[in-house]
Design an enzyme around this catalytic site. Structure first.
Site, short mmCIF file in Angstrom:
data_model
loop_
_atom_site.label_atom_id
_atom_site.label_comp_id
_atom_site.label_asym_id
_atom_site.label_seq_id
_atom_site.Cartn_x
_atom_site.Cartn_y
_atom_site.Cartn_z
N ASP A 156 0.86 -1.19 0.00
CA ASP A 156 0.00 0.00 0.00
C ASP A 156 0.89 1.24 0.00
OD1 ASP A 156 -3.17 0.74 1.13
OD2 ASP A 156 -1.59 2.27 1.21
N ILE A 157 0.73 2.08 -1.03
CA ILE A 157 1.56 3.28 -1.14
C ILE A 157 1.26 4.23 0.02
CG2 ILE A 157 2.15 5.26 -2.61
CD1 ILE A 157 1.43 3.58 -5.03
N ASN A 161 -2.37 13.01 -4.90
CA ASN A 161 -3.56 13.51 -5.61
C ASN A 161 -3.89 14.94 -5.20
OD1 ASN A 161 -4.16 11.29 -7.21
ND2 ASN A 161 -5.47 10.34 -5.66
N ASP A 174 -2.06 9.06 -11.06
CA ASP A 174 -2.07 7.93 -12.00
C ASP A 174 -0.66 7.61 -12.49
OD1 ASP A 174 -4.76 7.74 -11.70
OD2 ASP A 174 -5.28 8.44 -13.73
N GLU A 199 -4.54 2.30 -4.58
CA GLU A 199 -3.07 2.32 -4.51
C GLU A 199 -2.57 1.11 -3.73
OE1 GLU A 199 -4.58 2.84 -1.46
OE2 GLU A 199 -2.80 3.92 -0.73
P1 GH3 Z 1 -1.78 5.60 3.86
O1 GH3 Z 1 -0.35 5.92 3.96
O2 GH3 Z 1 -2.44 5.39 5.17
O3 GH3 Z 1 -2.02 4.44 2.94
O4 GH3 Z 1 -2.48 6.87 3.21
P2 GH3 Z 1 -3.06 7.03 1.76
O5 GH3 Z 1 -3.25 8.46 1.51
O6 GH3 Z 1 -2.18 6.32 0.80
O7 GH3 Z 1 -4.39 6.21 1.84
P3 GH3 Z 1 -5.88 6.58 1.58
O8 GH3 Z 1 -6.59 5.25 1.55
O9 GH3 Z 1 -6.37 7.59 2.54
O10 GH3 Z 1 -5.91 7.23 0.14
C1 GH3 Z 1 -5.82 6.49 -1.03
C2 GH3 Z 1 -6.12 7.41 -2.17
O11 GH3 Z 1 -5.93 6.78 -3.43
C3 GH3 Z 1 -7.54 7.91 -2.15
C4 GH3 Z 1 -8.01 7.72 -3.59
O12 GH3 Z 1 -8.65 8.86 -4.11
C5 GH3 Z 1 -6.76 7.46 -4.35
N1 GH3 Z 1 -6.95 6.60 -5.51
C6 GH3 Z 1 -7.56 5.41 -5.59
N2 GH3 Z 1 -7.54 4.93 -6.84
C7 GH3 Z 1 -6.88 5.87 -7.60
C8 GH3 Z 1 -6.53 5.95 -8.98
O13 GH3 Z 1 -6.80 5.08 -9.79
N3 GH3 Z 1 -5.85 7.06 -9.40
C9 GH3 Z 1 -5.53 8.05 -8.53
N4 GH3 Z 1 -4.85 9.09 -9.00
N5 GH3 Z 1 -5.86 8.00 -7.23
C10 GH3 Z 1 -6.52 6.92 -6.77
MG MG Z 2 -2.00 4.18 0.94
MG MG Z 3 -4.88 2.00 0.64
MG MG Z 4 -5.06 3.83 3.26
#
Ligand code: GH3
Ligand code: MG
Ligand code: MG
Ligand code: MG
Length: 323
Positions: free
Chosen positions: A199-200, A207, A216, A242
């Site tokens: 998990d990134i 974003n 992306d 992610e």
């Molecule tokens: P953490 O370190 O706890 O993992 O924090 P985080 O910000 O990585 O985790 P969080 O789950 O809060 O946010 C994930 C984000 O990924 C939210 C969502 O809008 C974004 N996301 C999901 N799918 C895509 C995608 O296909 N493209 C883009 N650009 N963003 C995406």
């Molecule tokens: Mg994340």
């Molecule tokens: Mg996540």
């Molecule tokens: Mg998360």
């Protein structure tokens, strides 16, 4: 004698230009050691198609593996067994479905029936009538083209159904389909299976700070680094958002941990270049590792343990691998 000498040669009629003009020209392989008859048929076909003459049945079978739309086979030849050639073409890929027209004497009922029985799609009777030749060839070439089109579409759909559109990695459905039998095999005493859940870290900040498109781009670059740091037998997938999963057949927890550590380091090693170089982002990833335990393990339990590793990695500061 002259006919025999000529028959040994392969005569290509260059009509590609004409065929392209008409749009529907087929590549037609005329298998006939009767040089005069073959030349007549080829000449007639050349008005619309791209004919190629082959006098030797083995060479014809070889040529038919290439880009050919139709074979016309003389089944009344004294020089070779045209019926046998039909049987051989039908017996294996890629000629199994190649359209075949059998060139036969109309009075020769036994061969005519045998040709159909062996899988010839249609018949041409001697002497060949130009209009009949044209009509039957056109029908077979059309059929072949349409079949190719449908098969390509099907292949593409099947590919799309198991591919993540953004990154080109396998998707969650594919991962689940692969993991299920691997875990089942482990439970029957086979080799272990390991999984990584990745998990990134703080991806939302990418974003929010640089836009969804930059996000992306990060996902794509992450996929490249992920795919280049696993082995050929491993299955890297985008699980969603992610979050990524790597399924590792025949891998112990220790080995999986090592590979996870390599991925984590490579992701953090160099900034991610996005927006045509307008931004360079430092990206890190948290990784959970799990491997099959005992004979009662399930894919769900395995993924859940790896997921708990991710949770722990996040809680203890991120950019970590937890087994
Ligand atoms: P953490 O370190 O706890 O993992 O924090 P985080 O910000 O990585 O985790 P969080 O789950 O809060 O946010 C994930 C984000 O990924 C939210 C969502 O809008 C974004 N996301 C999901 N799918 C895509 C995608 O296909 N493209 C883009 N650009 N963003 C995406
Ligand atoms: Mg994340
Ligand atoms: Mg996540
Ligand atoms: Mg998360």
């Amino acid at each position: 004698l002259r006919e025999r000498e000529e028959s040994g040669r392969r005569v290509g009629v260059d009509t590609a230009g004409v065929a392209r003009l008409k749009g529907s020209g087929g590549r037609v392989l005329v298998v006939d050691d009767n040089a005069l008859q073959a030349a007549k048929v080829a000449q007639e076909l050349a008005l619309e198609h791209r004919p190629l003459i082959e006098a030797d049945p083995m060479a014809a079978l070889d040529a038919a593996r290439g880009p050919v739309d139709l074979m016309i086979i003389n089944v009344t030849s004294d020089g070779f067994d045209g019926l046998r050639l039909i049987a051989q073409a039908r017996s294996k890929e890629p000629t199994r479905r190649l359209p075949i027209l059998a060139l036969v004497d109309s009075q020769d009922r036994p061969r005519l029936l045998k040709a159909l029985e062996l899988g010839a799609n249609d018949l041409l009777t001697r002497p060949v009538d130009p209009e009949e030749l044209s009509a039957r060839v056109r029908t077979q070439v059309r059929r072949k083209r349409y079949g190719d089109f449908l098969r390509e579409k099907l292949d593409h759909s099947l590919e799309m159904a198991v591919t993540d559109a953004l990154t080109g990695l396998h998707n969650r459905r594919y991962m689940s389909n692969q993991l299920q039998p691997l875990v089942a095999r482990t439970n029957r005493g086979g080799e272990p299976v390991a999984v990584l859940v990745l998990d990134i870290d703080h991806f939302k900040a990418v974003n929010d700070g640089f836009g969804h498109d930059a996000g992306d781009e990060v996902l794509r670059e992450f996929s490249v680094r992920l795919a280049t740091n696993v082995r050929a037998v491993d299955l890297p997938c985008r699980f969603g958002g992610e979050e990524f999963v790597v399924v590792m057949p025949g891998t112990t927890l220790e080995d999986a941990h090592r590979i996870a550590e390599r991925i984590r380091r490579d992701v953090g090693a160099a900034p991610f270049r996005v927006m045509d170089g307008k931004a360079h982002l430092n990206i890190t990833v948290s990784v959970g590792v799990a491997a099959t335990m005992g004979a009662e393990d399930t894919p769900e339990a395995l993924l859940k343990r790896a997921d708990e590793g991710v949770y722990e990695a996040k809680a203890s500061g991120r950019n970590k691998v937890v087994a």
